[in-house]
Design a protein around this motif. Structure first.
Motif, PDB file in Angstrom:
ATOM      1  N   ASP A 108      -7.282   0.759 -11.211  1.00  0.00           N
ATOM      2  CA  ASP A 108      -7.194   2.057 -11.898  1.00  0.00           C
ATOM      3  C   ASP A 108      -6.020   2.915 -11.422  1.00  0.00           C
ATOM      4  O   ASP A 108      -6.195   3.938 -10.767  1.00  0.00           O
ATOM      5  N   SER A 109      -4.832   2.495 -11.816  1.00  0.00           N
ATOM      6  CA  SER A 109      -3.614   3.217 -11.406  1.00  0.00           C
ATOM      7  C   SER A 109      -3.568   4.638 -11.962  1.00  0.00           C
ATOM      8  O   SER A 109      -2.871   5.493 -11.419  1.00  0.00           O
ATOM      9  N   TYR A 110      -4.321   4.922 -13.018  1.00  0.00           N
ATOM     10  CA  TYR A 110      -4.309   6.281 -13.584  1.00  0.00           C
ATOM     11  C   TYR A 110      -4.984   7.266 -12.640  1.00  0.00           C
ATOM     12  O   TYR A 110      -4.467   8.333 -12.345  1.00  0.00           O
ATOM     13  N   ARG A 111      -6.143   6.904 -12.162  1.00  0.00           N
ATOM     14  CA  ARG A 111      -6.899   7.842 -11.319  1.00  0.00           C
ATOM     15  C   ARG A 111      -6.602   7.695  -9.832  1.00  0.00           C
ATOM     16  O   ARG A 111      -7.021   8.545  -9.033  1.00  0.00           O
ATOM     17  N   ASN A 112      -5.918   6.613  -9.445  1.00  0.00           N
ATOM     18  CA  ASN A 112      -5.639   6.384  -8.018  1.00  0.00           C
ATOM     19  C   ASN A 112      -4.140   6.323  -7.756  1.00  0.00           C
ATOM     20  O   ASN A 112      -3.655   5.452  -7.043  1.00  0.00           O
ATOM     21  N   GLY A 113      -3.403   7.228  -8.337  1.00  0.00           N
ATOM     22  CA  GLY A 113      -1.941   7.212  -8.241  1.00  0.00           C
ATOM     23  C   GLY A 113      -1.441   7.353  -6.816  1.00  0.00           C
ATOM     24  O   GLY A 113      -2.128   7.886  -5.935  1.00  0.00           O
ATOM     25  N   LEU A 114      -0.219   6.882  -6.581  1.00  0.00           N
ATOM     26  CA  LEU A 114       0.395   6.942  -5.257  1.00  0.00           C
ATOM     27  C   LEU A 114       0.437   8.386  -4.758  1.00  0.00           C
ATOM     28  O   LEU A 114       0.873   9.278  -5.478  1.00  0.00           O
ATOM     29  N   GLY A 115      -0.047   8.615  -3.538  1.00  0.00           N
ATOM     30  CA  GLY A 115      -0.062   9.960  -2.959  1.00  0.00           C
ATOM     31  C   GLY A 115      -1.287  10.772  -3.338  1.00  0.00           C
ATOM     32  O   GLY A 115      -1.473  11.883  -2.849  1.00  0.00           O
TER      33      GLY A 115
END
Ligand SMILES: [Zn+2]
Length: 182
Positions: free
Chosen positions: A136-143
């Motif tokens: 889930d790159s949308y809700r767990n974005g870098l930083g």
């Protein structure tokens, strides 16, 4: 805990070198990357595919990854049963389990084997070896410190020696990898 390579030289010694002439080596890919059957269906955040049942991974981590995902699925299933009760039909139970996985974002596949450099440096990403998976790159974005990865999922990876990016100084909570010190 299984033996997890630490640092670049151990990573190269364990998983091989995916690079040849500054590009992905197709011979290395053919010899090392396998398909993993997922214990539950996922959705792909990059391609928009509604149903992902197999993903690419390094052959040395494939079985472990499958075990981890099965453990996550089983944990959620027990959690649902404990909360909702024991009189559910199987289809209702399956649907509630899928919904709970969706709430955690654990059914959103955001990449495993991808040959590329890291977002914050020029180092080769661990995805290039096929030893990392993102959820889930949308809700767990870098930083992002307000991610949606539950701790039972983190524990399923960490007890096998995998590393969670959510513990890094600049958190990468979507990311789990089968190596440390890199
Ligand atoms: Zn990642």
């Amino acid at each position: 805990m299984s033996k997890i390579p630490h640092g670049l030289s151990q990573i190269l010694a364990t998983y091989g070198n995916p690079t040849k002439n500054a590009k992905l080596d197709p011979a290395w890919q053919r010899d090392n990357i396998v398909m993993v059957d997922l214990p539950y269906a996922m959705r792909a955040s990059y391609t928009g595919a509604n149903t992902v049942r197999k993903i690419q991974f390094h052959k040395l981590g494939a079985q472990e990854l499958r075990e981890i995902l099965q453990e996550i699925y089983d944990f959620v299933r027990v959690q649902v049963k404990r909360e909702v009760g024991f009189d559910l039909t199987t289809p209702e139970y399956d649907a509630l389990t899928a919904r709970r996985l969706r709430e955690y974002g654990l059914d959103v596949f955001s990449g495993s084997f991808v040959y590329r450099v890291m977002r914050l440096s020029s180092k080769l990403s661990t995805h290039s070896w096929g030893i990392a998976i993102d959820f889930d790159s949308y809700r767990n974005g870098l930083g992002n410190h307000h991610h949606c990865i539950p701790m039972f999922a983190v524990e399923a990876f960490e007890k096998r020696g995998w590393v969670w990016g959510g513990r890094w100084k600049t958190p990468d909570a979507m990311h789990f990898q089968r190596c440390s010190g890199y």
